[in-house]
Design an enzyme around this catalytic site. Structure first.
Site, PDB file in Angstrom:
ATOM      1  N   ASP A 105      -3.807  -8.442   3.100  1.00  0.00           N
ATOM      2  CA  ASP A 105      -5.160  -8.617   3.619  1.00  0.00           C
ATOM      3  C   ASP A 105      -5.835  -9.658   2.735  1.00  0.00           C
ATOM      4  O   ASP A 105      -5.905  -9.479   1.508  1.00  0.00           O
ATOM      5  CB  ASP A 105      -5.948  -7.307   3.554  1.00  0.00           C
ATOM      6  CG  ASP A 105      -5.407  -6.247   4.496  1.00  0.00           C
ATOM      7  OD1 ASP A 105      -4.785  -6.604   5.517  1.00  0.00           O
ATOM      8  OD2 ASP A 105      -5.604  -5.051   4.224  1.00  0.00           O
ATOM      9  N   ARG A 125       0.844  -1.201   0.000  1.00  0.00           N
ATOM     10  CA  ARG A 125       0.000   0.000   0.000  1.00  0.00           C
ATOM     11  C   ARG A 125       0.874   1.243   0.000  1.00  0.00           C
ATOM     12  O   ARG A 125       1.635   1.471   0.951  1.00  0.00           O
ATOM     13  CB  ARG A 125      -0.893  -0.008   1.244  1.00  0.00           C
ATOM     14  CG  ARG A 125      -1.848   1.164   1.369  1.00  0.00           C
ATOM     15  CD  ARG A 125      -2.643   1.061   2.670  1.00  0.00           C
ATOM     16  NE  ARG A 125      -3.372  -0.203   2.746  1.00  0.00           N
ATOM     17  CZ  ARG A 125      -3.855  -0.717   3.878  1.00  0.00           C
ATOM     18  NH1 ARG A 125      -3.687  -0.088   5.030  1.00  0.00           N
ATOM     19  NH2 ARG A 125      -4.512  -1.875   3.859  1.00  0.00           N
ATOM     20  N   GLU A 137      -7.457  -7.734  13.396  1.00  0.00           N
ATOM     21  CA  GLU A 137      -8.016  -7.911  12.048  1.00  0.00           C
ATOM     22  C   GLU A 137      -7.743  -9.339  11.590  1.00  0.00           C
ATOM     23  O   GLU A 137      -6.597  -9.701  11.314  1.00  0.00           O
ATOM     24  CB  GLU A 137      -7.366  -6.939  11.054  1.00  0.00           C
ATOM     25  CG  GLU A 137      -7.548  -5.478  11.405  1.00  0.00           C
ATOM     26  CD  GLU A 137      -6.789  -4.552  10.475  1.00  0.00           C
ATOM     27  OE1 GLU A 137      -7.030  -3.345  10.561  1.00  0.00           O
ATOM     28  OE2 GLU A 137      -5.967  -5.048   9.675  1.00  0.00           O
ATOM     29  N   HIS A 182      -5.502  -9.747   8.283  1.00  0.00           N
ATOM     30  CA  HIS A 182      -4.264  -8.982   8.142  1.00  0.00           C
ATOM     31  C   HIS A 182      -3.058  -9.815   8.578  1.00  0.00           C
ATOM     32  O   HIS A 182      -2.985 -10.258   9.723  1.00  0.00           O
ATOM     33  CB  HIS A 182      -4.398  -7.720   9.009  1.00  0.00           C
ATOM     34  CG  HIS A 182      -3.211  -6.805   9.016  1.00  0.00           C
ATOM     35  ND1 HIS A 182      -3.272  -5.510   8.563  1.00  0.00           N
ATOM     36  CD2 HIS A 182      -1.939  -6.974   9.450  1.00  0.00           C
ATOM     37  CE1 HIS A 182      -2.099  -4.923   8.719  1.00  0.00           C
ATOM     38  NE2 HIS A 182      -1.273  -5.796   9.247  1.00  0.00           N
ATOM     39  N   HIS A 233       1.632  -2.033   5.708  1.00  0.00           N
ATOM     40  CA  HIS A 233       1.450  -2.401   4.298  1.00  0.00           C
ATOM     41  C   HIS A 233       2.442  -1.664   3.398  1.00  0.00           C
ATOM     42  O   HIS A 233       2.808  -2.167   2.330  1.00  0.00           O
ATOM     43  CB  HIS A 233       0.034  -2.045   3.840  1.00  0.00           C
ATOM     44  CG  HIS A 233      -1.017  -3.043   4.196  1.00  0.00           C
ATOM     45  ND1 HIS A 233      -1.318  -4.133   3.412  1.00  0.00           N
ATOM     46  CD2 HIS A 233      -1.869  -3.099   5.246  1.00  0.00           C
ATOM     47  CE1 HIS A 233      -2.312  -4.816   3.956  1.00  0.00           C
ATOM     48  NE2 HIS A 233      -2.671  -4.216   5.077  1.00  0.00           N
TER      49      HIS A 233
END
Length: 220
Positions: free
Chosen positions: A140, A89, A200, A203, A133
């Site tokens: 994810d 990301r 999460e 994740h 990320h």
């Protein structure tokens, strides 16, 4: 809940392209990888394509891509596959998340992504200015069950990017079947070095593969 702060401010290191940053397309390892790259389109908690995502591509550091391919191979032998929602990301995408969280008038995705919170509560606990990320070794993802060439998502108890404790991997409210599905994913990923973020269930990070700096190469 998809951004984990590691420092108040971290400068992203510029790179001319993905290769220079040590990033590869995960499909060079798994050509038919099941990808549903949410931030390249509008089906995400911001309700729009996110800055930095110019294509629906899963980029990862080489070692992380290799490890993900190994997980995929073992799951296929069990009748499962991975479905990937996000990989590397760019730092500019994380900044876009922070801007979105600060726009309190935009609540279009509240029902789907933060039904029990006010948007002003998202900054800090769930959305922060730095994401793991952006080091290229975090993914994810979820599981899909395959039978006769047809694959369908398994029940994990929540959808992706639900800002709620129900998304915690070991939340006590999930059903036994949902817990078993989450634990199947945990075991498969852990067998190849990936560590789950407990808040999460989707994740995972391969710490040994992470870049030493935050990266801001566009996904394309």
């Amino acid at each position: 809940m998809l951004v984990v702060a590691t420092a108040a401010t971290v400068a992203a290191v510029p790179s001319p392209d993905a290769a220079s940053a040590g990033l590869v397309d995960a499909r060079t390892r798994v050509p038919d990888l099941d990808e549903d790259m949410r931030y390249a389109g509008a089906d995400n908690f911001t309700g729009a394509p996110v800055d930095g995502y110019r294509a629906p591509v899963c980029l990862l550091r080489r070692a992380a891509a290799d490890a993900l391919a190994a997980v995929e191979g073992e799951l296929r032998a069990q009748g499962y596959r991975l479905r990937v929602w996000d990989c590397y990301r760019p730092a500019r995408a994380v900044a876009a998340f922070v801007r979105w969280a600060g726009d309190l008038a935009d609540t279009r995705t509240k029902a789907a992504h933060y039904p029990h919170l006010e948007k002003r509560q998202l900054l800090g606990e769930y959305i922060a200015p730095v994401s793991g990320h952006s080091r290229g070794a975090t993914v994810d993802l979820t599981l899909v069950r395959c039978d006769g060439g047809t694959c369908a998502p398994v029940d994990m108890g929540t959808d992706f990017d639900l800002f709620d404790p129900l998304a915690h991997t070991d939340d006590p409210r999930i059903t036994p079947a949902q817990r078993a599905n989450r634990q199947r994913l945990v075991r498969a990923m852990a067998a190849h070095g990936f560590v789950n973020y407990p808040a999460e269930w989707w994740h995972y990070t391969l710490p040994a593969a992470a870049a030493p700096t935050i990266l801001d190469v566009p996904v394309q």
